[in-house]
Design an enzyme around this catalytic site. Structure first.
Site, PDB file in Angstrom:
ATOM      1  N   HIS A  48      -3.678   7.086   2.868  1.00 13.20           N
ATOM      2  CA  HIS A  48      -4.011   5.781   2.299  1.00 13.20           C
ATOM      3  C   HIS A  48      -5.370   5.362   2.859  1.00 13.20           C
ATOM      4  O   HIS A  48      -5.628   5.520   4.049  1.00 13.20           O
ATOM      5  CB  HIS A  48      -2.928   4.774   2.678  1.00 13.20           C
ATOM      6  CG  HIS A  48      -3.295   3.370   2.351  1.00 13.20           C
ATOM      7  ND1 HIS A  48      -3.801   3.017   1.122  1.00 13.20           N
ATOM      8  CD2 HIS A  48      -3.257   2.222   3.093  1.00 13.20           C
ATOM      9  CE1 HIS A  48      -4.043   1.709   1.119  1.00 13.20           C
ATOM     10  NE2 HIS A  48      -3.728   1.216   2.300  1.00 13.20           N
ATOM     11  N   ASN A  97     -10.069  -0.276  -0.006  1.00 15.65           N
ATOM     12  CA  ASN A  97      -8.609  -0.178  -0.009  1.00 15.65           C
ATOM     13  C   ASN A  97      -8.087  -0.694  -1.347  1.00 15.65           C
ATOM     14  O   ASN A  97      -8.218  -1.874  -1.649  1.00 15.65           O
ATOM     15  CB  ASN A  97      -8.070  -1.013   1.161  1.00 15.65           C
ATOM     16  CG  ASN A  97      -6.566  -0.970   1.282  1.00 15.65           C
ATOM     17  OD1 ASN A  97      -5.856  -0.524   0.379  1.00 15.65           O
ATOM     18  ND2 ASN A  97      -6.052  -1.458   2.409  1.00 15.65           N
ATOM     19  N   CYS A 115       0.824  -1.221   0.000  1.00 16.71           N
ATOM     20  CA  CYS A 115       0.000   0.000   0.000  1.00 16.71           C
ATOM     21  C   CYS A 115       0.855   1.267   0.000  1.00 16.71           C
ATOM     22  O   CYS A 115       0.380   2.336  -0.368  1.00 16.71           O
ATOM     23  CB  CYS A 115      -0.915   0.007   1.214  1.00 16.71           C
ATOM     24  SG  CYS A 115      -1.990  -1.411   1.242  1.00 16.71           S
TER      25      CYS A 115
HETATM   26  O1  UT7 Z   1      -3.680  -1.310   3.747  1.00 16.46           O
HETATM   27  C1  UT7 Z   1      -2.710  -2.026   4.394  1.00 16.46           C
HETATM   28  C2  UT7 Z   1      -2.743  -1.865   5.844  1.00 16.46           C
HETATM   29  N1  UT7 Z   1      -3.940  -2.433   6.351  1.00 16.46           N
HETATM   30  C3  UT7 Z   1      -4.505  -1.944   7.386  1.00 16.46           C
HETATM   31  O2  UT7 Z   1      -4.035  -0.959   7.917  1.00 16.46           O
HETATM   32  C4  UT7 Z   1      -5.707  -2.665   7.887  1.00 16.46           C
HETATM   33  C5  UT7 Z   1      -5.692  -2.623   9.355  1.00 16.46           C
HETATM   34  N2  UT7 Z   1      -6.760  -3.413  10.003  1.00 16.46           N
HETATM   35  C6  UT7 Z   1      -8.060  -3.075   9.968  1.00 16.46           C
HETATM   36  O3  UT7 Z   1      -8.477  -2.216   9.231  1.00 16.46           O
HETATM   37  C7  UT7 Z   1      -8.961  -3.778  10.952  1.00 16.46           C
HETATM   38  O4  UT7 Z   1      -8.174  -4.504  11.868  1.00 16.46           O
HETATM   39  C8  UT7 Z   1      -9.990  -4.751  10.287  1.00 16.46           C
HETATM   40  C9  UT7 Z   1     -11.072  -3.948   9.593  1.00 16.46           C
HETATM   41  C10 UT7 Z   1      -9.307  -5.672   9.332  1.00 16.46           C
HETATM   42  C11 UT7 Z   1     -10.667  -5.575  11.381  1.00 16.46           C
HETATM   43  O5  UT7 Z   1     -11.271  -4.728  12.362  1.00 16.46           O
HETATM   44  P1  UT7 Z   1     -11.003  -4.955  13.920  1.00 16.46           P
HETATM   45  O6  UT7 Z   1     -11.806  -3.946  14.624  1.00 16.46           O
HETATM   46  O7  UT7 Z   1      -9.510  -4.927  14.132  1.00 16.46           O
HETATM   47  O8  UT7 Z   1     -11.607  -6.365  14.151  1.00 16.46           O
HETATM   48  P2  UT7 Z   1     -10.910  -7.686  14.760  1.00 16.46           P
HETATM   49  O9  UT7 Z   1      -9.990  -8.282  13.769  1.00 16.46           O
HETATM   50  O10 UT7 Z   1     -10.393  -7.388  16.121  1.00 16.46           O
HETATM   51  O11 UT7 Z   1     -12.175  -8.627  14.895  1.00 16.46           O
HETATM   52  C12 UT7 Z   1     -13.274  -8.326  15.780  1.00 16.46           C
HETATM   53  C13 UT7 Z   1     -14.368  -9.353  15.592  1.00 16.46           C
HETATM   54  C14 UT7 Z   1     -13.853 -10.798  15.620  1.00 16.46           C
HETATM   55  O12 UT7 Z   1     -14.834 -11.593  16.247  1.00 16.46           O
HETATM   56  P3  UT7 Z   1     -14.718 -11.995  17.791  1.00 16.46           P
HETATM   57  O13 UT7 Z   1     -13.425 -12.722  17.932  1.00 16.46           O
HETATM   58  O14 UT7 Z   1     -14.733 -10.698  18.542  1.00 16.46           O
HETATM   59  O15 UT7 Z   1     -15.938 -12.838  18.024  1.00 16.46           O
HETATM   60  C15 UT7 Z   1     -13.785 -11.183  14.176  1.00 16.46           C
HETATM   61  O16 UT7 Z   1     -13.903 -12.556  13.951  1.00 16.46           O
HETATM   62  O17 UT7 Z   1     -14.975  -9.193  14.301  1.00 16.46           O
HETATM   63  C16 UT7 Z   1     -14.968 -10.442  13.602  1.00 16.46           C
HETATM   64  N3  UT7 Z   1     -14.861 -10.169  12.165  1.00 16.46           N
HETATM   65  C17 UT7 Z   1     -15.931  -9.949  11.389  1.00 16.46           C
HETATM   66  N4  UT7 Z   1     -17.252  -9.932  11.644  1.00 16.46           N
HETATM   67  C18 UT7 Z   1     -18.076  -9.657  10.634  1.00 16.46           C
HETATM   68  C19 UT7 Z   1     -13.740 -10.074  11.427  1.00 16.46           C
HETATM   69  N5  UT7 Z   1     -14.067  -9.787  10.149  1.00 16.46           N
HETATM   70  C20 UT7 Z   1     -15.424  -9.715  10.103  1.00 16.46           C
HETATM   71  C21 UT7 Z   1     -16.345  -9.440   9.074  1.00 16.46           C
HETATM   72  N6  UT7 Z   1     -17.652  -9.422   9.383  1.00 16.46           N
HETATM   73  N7  UT7 Z   1     -15.940  -9.192   7.805  1.00 16.46           N
END
Ligand code: UT7
Length: 336
Positions: free
Chosen positions: A257, A287, A116
């Site tokens: 970004h 993204n 990215c």
């Molecule tokens: O561009 C390159 C650099 N990339 C980035 O900077 C991306 C950085 N990361 C992010 O943007 C975020 O971490 C995400 C959007 C990918 C994820 O958001 P988060 O708030 O960090 O969620 P998490 O990974 O901590 O997951 C929270 C919960 C989990 O469930 P439990 O364990 O709390 O029951 C996940 O399994 O959300 C669940 N989850 C989803 N639920 C519904 C993960 N993906 C999804 C989904 N739909 N698509």
């Protein structure tokens, strides 16, 4: 001899027509529009058609950038393409394919692999080439067909990414007021497994096992990446402003970004930026990795909001891990 500076002359972009909405994704994986919107700010993303490659999208963006810089293709003496979804793994480079499709021959052309952060990395290369006197007009591209490396069975990544391309012309100038002020680009490979496409490559050459285990798709430690992104970007943008003696209120457009609205908001808040200073395209494009910043710059250009002398602050973060920032006045040709 007078000093030569690098000027950001023009911008162009291309977004494929086909839209993949959050509602579409609800039918593909266990997710919801509410979750995606709340956690990322994304409503929809664009997906390239089967016969539309990374280079095809880049060519459309590049034609606009060349035209808007009042140049002809013969004036271009370097083509740099930042991408992690090249037409071919790993040769010819996508930059070579793009140059050929544009009809630019006998030109230096190469790709940059910085995920990215690719567009900001490419800008740092363009600035150095121009300031050293080696090149005069550089076509800098960020182009991605991420839909080819996204796993549409993995809800943690497939909701984030889209396809598209953006291109800019960086040209030599003797006018210091037009000069790109600074470009910072950094990396820390100790986090290499935070964002990774495990195959194909020298570590995991093509095999049936790779396909069976879906190793040719992007994997991400999302939450861990998120935390490092906020921390790193906040200090990086503060440092670039301090080093160049520029205040947040001097920034006309903050062009981050477009990975996650919450990351953008955290960095914007840390700089005390006003809403109207922040450029957001994440809701409609998601993204698009290396294409996300040039697509966002193009958006304000086409809306008539980007004017000569406007100061842009770019920031970016991605696989590697890589990150970077840039301070760039918009400097279209004077006869515009
Ligand atoms: O561009 C390159 C650099 N990339 C980035 O900077 C991306 C950085 N990361 C992010 O943007 C975020 O971490 C995400 C959007 C990918 C994820 O958001 P988060 O708030 O960090 O969620 P998490 O990974 O901590 O997951 C929270 C919960 C989990 O469930 P439990 O364990 O709390 O029951 C996940 O399994 O959300 C669940 N989850 C989803 N639920 C519904 C993960 N993906 C999804 C989904 N739909 N698509």
């Amino acid at each position: 001899m007078s000093r030569v500076y690098a000027a950001f002359r023009s911008i162009g972009a291309y977004a494929p027509k086909n839209i993949l909405s959050n509602e579409d994704l609800e039918k593909m994986v266990d997710t919801s529009n509410e979750w995606i919107l709340k956690r990322t700010g994304i409503k929809e993303r664009r997906i390239a058609s089967k016969d539309e490659s990374t280079s095809d999208m880049a060519v459309e963006a590049a034609k606009k950038a060349i035209d808007r810089a009042n140049l002809s293709k013969e004036d271009i003496d370097l083509v740099v393409c930042a991408t992690i979804s090249p037409d071919f793994f790993n040769m010819p480079s996508t930059a070579c394919v793009i140059a050929n499709k544009l009809g630019i021959n006998n030109v230096q052309a190469f790709d940059i692999s910085a995920a990215c952060s690719g567009f900001v990395y490419a800008l740092s290369v363009a600035k150095a080439f121009i300031e050293s006197g080696m090149k005069k007009n550089i076509l800098v591209i960020g182009a991605e067909k991420l839909s080819t490396i996204v796993d549409y069975q993995d809800r943690t990544t497939c909701i984030l990414f889209g396809d598209g391309a953006g291109a800019a012309i960086i040209s030599a100038t003797l006018d210091k007021d037009e000069a790109i002020i600074d470009v910072r680009a950094s990396a820390d490979g100790s986090y290499q497994d935070f964002l990774i496409t495990p195959a194909p490559g020298a570590v995991n050459p093509p095999s049936q096992e790779i396909l069976d285990n879906r190793l040719c798709y992007m994997k991400m430690k999302g939450n861990e990446t998120f935390k490092i992104a906020v921390k790193t970007l906040t200090s990086d943008v503060k440092e670039i402003l301090e080093k160049n003696n520029i205040k947040s209120e001097d920034i006309t457009h903050f062009v981050p970004h477009q990975a996650n609205y919450r990351i953008i908001k955290a960095v914007g808040d840390a700089l005390k930026l006003k809403e109207e200073q922040i450029v957001l395209t994440i809701a409609k494009y998601g993204n698009t990795s290396a294409a996300s910043i040039p697509m966002a710059i193009n958006e304000i250009y086409e809306e008539g909001k980007l004017k000569r002398g406007d100061l842009m602050l770019l920031d970016t973060f991605g696989g590697g891990l890589t990150w970077g920032s840039a301070l760039i006045p918009f400097a279209p040709s004077k006869n515009d």
